[in-house]
Design an enzyme around this catalytic site. Structure first.
Site, mmCIF file in Angstrom:
data_model
loop_
_atom_site.group_PDB
_atom_site.id
_atom_site.type_symbol
_atom_site.label_atom_id
_atom_site.label_comp_id
_atom_site.label_asym_id
_atom_site.label_seq_id
_atom_site.Cartn_x
_atom_site.Cartn_y
_atom_site.Cartn_z
ATOM 1 N N ASP A 181 0.815 -1.221 0.000
ATOM 2 C CA ASP A 181 0.000 0.000 0.000
ATOM 3 C C ASP A 181 0.847 1.269 0.000
ATOM 4 O OD1 ASP A 181 1.015 -0.084 2.530
ATOM 5 O OD2 ASP A 181 -0.904 0.140 3.577
ATOM 6 N N GLU A 214 3.211 2.115 2.267
ATOM 7 C CA GLU A 214 3.791 2.456 3.565
ATOM 8 C C GLU A 214 5.239 1.965 3.646
ATOM 9 O OE1 GLU A 214 1.326 0.911 6.649
ATOM 10 O OE2 GLU A 214 -0.328 2.303 6.241
ATOM 11 N N GLN A 268 12.130 26.766 4.600
ATOM 12 C CA GLN A 268 10.935 27.174 5.347
ATOM 13 C C GLN A 268 11.328 27.339 6.817
ATOM 14 O OE1 GLN A 268 7.210 25.149 4.319
ATOM 15 N NE2 GLN A 268 8.317 24.077 2.680
ATOM 16 N N LYS A 312 19.855 42.047 -7.133
ATOM 17 C CA LYS A 312 18.614 41.876 -7.902
ATOM 18 C C LYS A 312 17.548 42.826 -7.369
ATOM 19 C CE LYS A 312 18.783 37.621 -6.757
ATOM 20 N NZ LYS A 312 18.866 36.184 -6.520
ATOM 21 N N ARG A 358 13.580 44.754 -8.277
ATOM 22 C CA ARG A 358 12.386 44.907 -9.090
ATOM 23 C C ARG A 358 11.930 46.357 -8.919
ATOM 24 N NH1 ARG A 358 9.583 40.787 -11.104
ATOM 25 N NH2 ARG A 358 10.437 39.322 -9.568
ATOM 26 N N GLY A 407 17.457 26.885 -11.197
ATOM 27 C CA GLY A 407 18.536 27.453 -12.005
ATOM 28 C C GLY A 407 18.143 28.698 -12.773
ATOM 29 N N GLY A 408 16.900 29.157 -12.610
ATOM 30 C CA GLY A 408 16.438 30.334 -13.348
ATOM 31 C C GLY A 408 17.211 31.590 -12.993
ATOM 32 N N THR A 409 17.344 31.861 -11.714
ATOM 33 C CA THR A 409 18.088 33.046 -11.265
ATOM 34 C C THR A 409 19.557 32.938 -11.647
ATOM 35 O OG1 THR A 409 16.566 33.356 -9.407
ATOM 36 C CG2 THR A 409 18.703 34.433 -9.253
#
Length: 315
Positions: A37, A39, A97, A195, A197, A227-229
């Protein structure tokens, strides 16, 4: 040396194998599988009574599966009367977080994970390059946070073709890390990418503090995610006349569009460590090179078991 036992989950099998080889200690016999299942099924198949046990398991993707494997393994070993249990977590998931943003109704998940591991019965944590060092304070047990930078720096120093190198921090938050790397690279120059804005709904602008023209740029960070930045930073450096751009990071998270972003011509090479296994997709782009932290982690394990200083490794 005390009776050390090494066990590993399914997150980083190759790294665990390398660590065991460097310590000349075989990985412990344990079943870490799944029931029908889904687990998690764990069984310790050898005697660990009174042993100094180290469980090697990054909590990388699939994060929740790997975290629960670690938790269940700790419980199994505790119930098998292990003398001391150290969770070796080369990459600590949920580390981003680590705080509430102003009045947002969000959890501090890094604290939740720390509580979960403490409650289940770990005695100590060994991890590498925590995204936020204050996470060490979330635990009620000792935490050793070692650094991957010596391995990265050793690799940079071996690059005999580097021309007029400069260390670049990809953001203001990474300045301390970049400065430390620059100092160890014979006090080389440093640049910072700021950076900003300008206003809402306007694209982010990359301001480069420092002269990068006709220089080999070494971007350093603790992790690379999509990897965008990083790609945008490399493009900005090339627009300012940078010769080549090398990206160095400890943790290769590589989620989402990472393969597409890092295939950009603006980035000449990406160098990471083996705290997270590299996917076949990332291997296929041909510019990602992996260094191993196995020797460093093996030495840290040896020192912990012998009650020796960890900080002395980095003096």
């Amino acid at each position: 040396m005390p009776d050390i036992k090494l066990f590993a989950g399914n997150a980083t099998p190759e790294l665990a194998k390398r660590i065991s080889e460097r310590l000349y200690i075989s990985l412990g016999d344990a079943t870490v599988a799944r029931f029908s299942d889904g687990e998690i099924q764990v069984q310790i198949n050898e005697n660990v009574r009174g042993a100094d046990v180290f469980i090697i398991q990054s909590t990388c993707a699939p994060t929740n599966d790997n975290l629960m494997e670690l938790v269940v393994m700790v419980d199994a070993l505790r119930r098998a009367s292990a003398g001391r249990i150290t969770a070796v977590i080369p990459y600590f998931g949920y580390a981003r977080q680590d705080r509430r943003v102003r009045s947002a109704r969000v959890p501090i998940t890094a604290k939740v994970v720390a509580d979960l591991l403490s409650i289940v019965g770990i005695d100590r944590v060994l991890t590498c390059d925590l995204h936020a060092e204050q996470i060490q304070g979330f635990f009620d047990v000792p935490v050793d946070n070692v650094f991957g930078s010596p391995v990265l720096i050793h690799d940079i120093l071996k690059k005999s073709d580097l021309k007029n190198p400069i260390v670049v921090s990809p953001d203001i938050g990474g300045v301390v890390r970049a400065r430390a790397v620059a100092k160890l690279l014979n006090d080389t120059d440093m640049a910072i990418i700021d950076k900003r804005r300008p206003r809402a709904n306007v694209a982010q602008v990359m301001h480069i503090i420092g002269d990068v023209a006709d220089r080999d740029c070494i971007l350093v960070d603790d992790m690379i995610d999509t990897g965008g930045t990083l790609c945008k930073a490399a493009e900005a450096l090339k627009e300012r006349g940078a010769k080549r751009v090398f990206a160095y990071a400890t943790h290769a998270v590589f989620s989402g569009a990472a393969a597409k972003n890092l295939a950009s011509d603006a980035i000449d090479e990406v160098v990471v460590t083996d705290t997270i296994p590299l996917s076949e997709e990332m291997k296929a782009i041909g510019k990602v090179r992996v260094l191993t932290l196995s020797s460093m982690l093996a030495e840290a394990i040896r020192r912990i078991s012998n009650e020796e200083s960890i900080s002395a490794m980095f003096n």
